[in-house]
Design an enzyme around this catalytic site. Sequence first.
Site, mmCIF file in Angstrom:
data_model
loop_
_atom_site.group_PDB
_atom_site.id
_atom_site.type_symbol
_atom_site.label_atom_id
_atom_site.label_comp_id
_atom_site.label_asym_id
_atom_site.label_seq_id
_atom_site.Cartn_x
_atom_site.Cartn_y
_atom_site.Cartn_z
ATOM 1 N N HIS A 221 31.026 16.444 16.808
ATOM 2 C CA HIS A 221 31.503 15.155 16.528
ATOM 3 C C HIS A 221 32.251 15.087 15.260
ATOM 4 C CE1 HIS A 221 31.056 10.700 16.003
ATOM 5 N NE2 HIS A 221 30.763 11.033 14.720
ATOM 6 N N ASP B 267 22.620 0.849 18.221
ATOM 7 C CA ASP B 267 23.586 1.274 17.444
ATOM 8 C C ASP B 267 24.802 0.399 17.527
ATOM 9 O OD1 ASP B 267 25.112 2.899 15.497
ATOM 10 O OD2 ASP B 267 25.953 3.559 17.219
ATOM 11 N N ARG C 20 28.115 -4.270 11.153
ATOM 12 C CA ARG C 20 28.504 -3.793 9.980
ATOM 13 C C ARG C 20 30.096 -3.915 9.822
ATOM 14 N NH1 ARG C 20 26.756 2.052 11.429
ATOM 15 N NH2 ARG C 20 27.989 2.609 9.270
ATOM 16 N N SER D 229 23.609 6.244 12.648
ATOM 17 C CA SER D 229 24.352 5.843 14.026
ATOM 18 C C SER D 229 25.045 6.852 14.439
ATOM 19 C CB SER D 229 25.627 4.988 13.307
ATOM 20 O OG SER D 229 26.711 4.724 14.152
ATOM 21 N N LYS E 234 23.048 8.559 18.434
ATOM 22 C CA LYS E 234 23.899 8.758 19.717
ATOM 23 C C LYS E 234 23.915 10.040 20.190
ATOM 24 C CE LYS E 234 27.426 6.465 17.843
ATOM 25 N NZ LYS E 234 28.128 5.424 17.123
HETATM 26 N N1 URA Z 1 31.096 6.376 13.552
HETATM 27 C C1 URA Z 1 30.022 5.945 14.131
HETATM 28 O O1 URA Z 1 29.744 6.244 15.254
HETATM 29 N N2 URA Z 1 29.164 5.403 13.104
HETATM 30 C C2 URA Z 1 29.340 4.967 11.924
HETATM 31 O O2 URA Z 1 28.622 4.386 11.549
HETATM 32 C C3 URA Z 1 30.444 5.283 11.426
HETATM 33 C C4 URA Z 1 31.419 6.191 12.286
#
Ligand code: URA
Length: 437
Positions: free
Chosen positions: A90, A169, A176, A191, A195
């Site tokens: 990621h 999320d 947010r 967050s 995932k």
């Molecule tokens: N990417 C995400 O998936 N979540 C965040 O809070 C910031 C970047």
Amino acid sequence: MTDAAIEPFDAVDLIRAKRDRRELTTDEISWLVDAYTRGYVADEQMSAMTMAIFLNGMGRREIRDMTMAMIASGERMDFSGLGKPTSDKHSTGGVGDKITLPLMPLVATFGVAVPQLSGRGLGHTGGTLDKLESIPGWRADLTNDEMFAQLRDVGGVICAAGAGLAPADKKLYALRDITGTVEAIPLIASSIMSKKIAEGTGALVLDVKFGSGAFLQDIERSRELARTMVELGEDAGVATSALITNMNVPLGLTIGNANEVRESVEVLAGGGPADVRELTVELAREMLALAGRDGDGDDVEAALDDGRAMDTWRRSIVAQGGDPDAPLPVSREQHVVTADRDGVLVAQEALPFGIAAWRLGAGRARKEDPVHHAAGIDLHAKPGDAVRAGQPLFTLHADEPARFERALAAVEGAWRIGDEGDPIDDGGPLIADRIGR
Ligand code: URA
């Protein structure tokens, strides 16, 4: 009796607690996330809570509870039936960051399955799915069965994360985004990791960026985010490490969609810009090592040079309906910016170039907007390169010429030609640090 009477907590009490710097308990956090997901806690209340978290932070246990509560809001995938290890990457996002495209097939070539669930871009950082959608016929939306079949048969898949993965999320991130609370480390870490843990990967490498084009500019904050996410992954049984990488200068020579696919294919053919190849190779070694495979350096590089990774790439594109040989879209209009004198390119700041590509149509301002796949920027020189007066420095691509003016305004002052021996303003080496076991 009203619904409120049977709820175990009151959102206002929890907001006050966080406002006054009290730690929330595991039960409070799990209720809050669940009650917000089902619509009992209102957006206004969650906005106040995210701002309180932004200002007052969260302890390690609270962040873990938040992550686990977001995972519990949706489905959890399980690839144990594949019979091979899984490893994923990621990136926190950056300008010209196309690394997922060559990385997935490279790692899959070594018998480690790569379930890369990706997103679309918003703002100046591009989305992996937007880039791949410039390939004619390629399809991002797969069912879980299709994803599983592709992991088994091809070894890797890049596709859209389904709506069932950490729905809390999705709701919270959208909130947010419009309340100035994206840049809170506990919220970013929970967050991203909710995932990735729900996705069911056995190993995870995080590419945490710092610098002008990253969403945390300061390297110390990036290190803190990386440490937090590595701990969350390890606590959840996912072998996790992080590379801290430099995003002061765009990655590679392309920023956009179709042009980033073209550059990724060059890397898969054993060429491409040195920085894109270096980061792809280093992340592949990390992913393989965490998955328990021998990430021997020569072997990883050889798989790029001898066509094995390209072969996996082509099979993955075909499996998702794409034609790897089809011509990529080309922009209707181009505008070339040339060097005004002889010298050395000493600066090329990532964020303004990302904004310019976005203004050219490569990105979207609202999530409903389409992207223009051929729009973007091709860079012809990188910091440190000698340039001659009149030499092209970069080319802007757009479908409508009216877009050039605002794109040019974005990059004004963002690049500089100096003299031989002047310091190069690139923020240092590409890979600044590694965090993990
Ligand atoms: N990417 C995400 O998936 N979540 C965040 O809070 C910031 C970047």
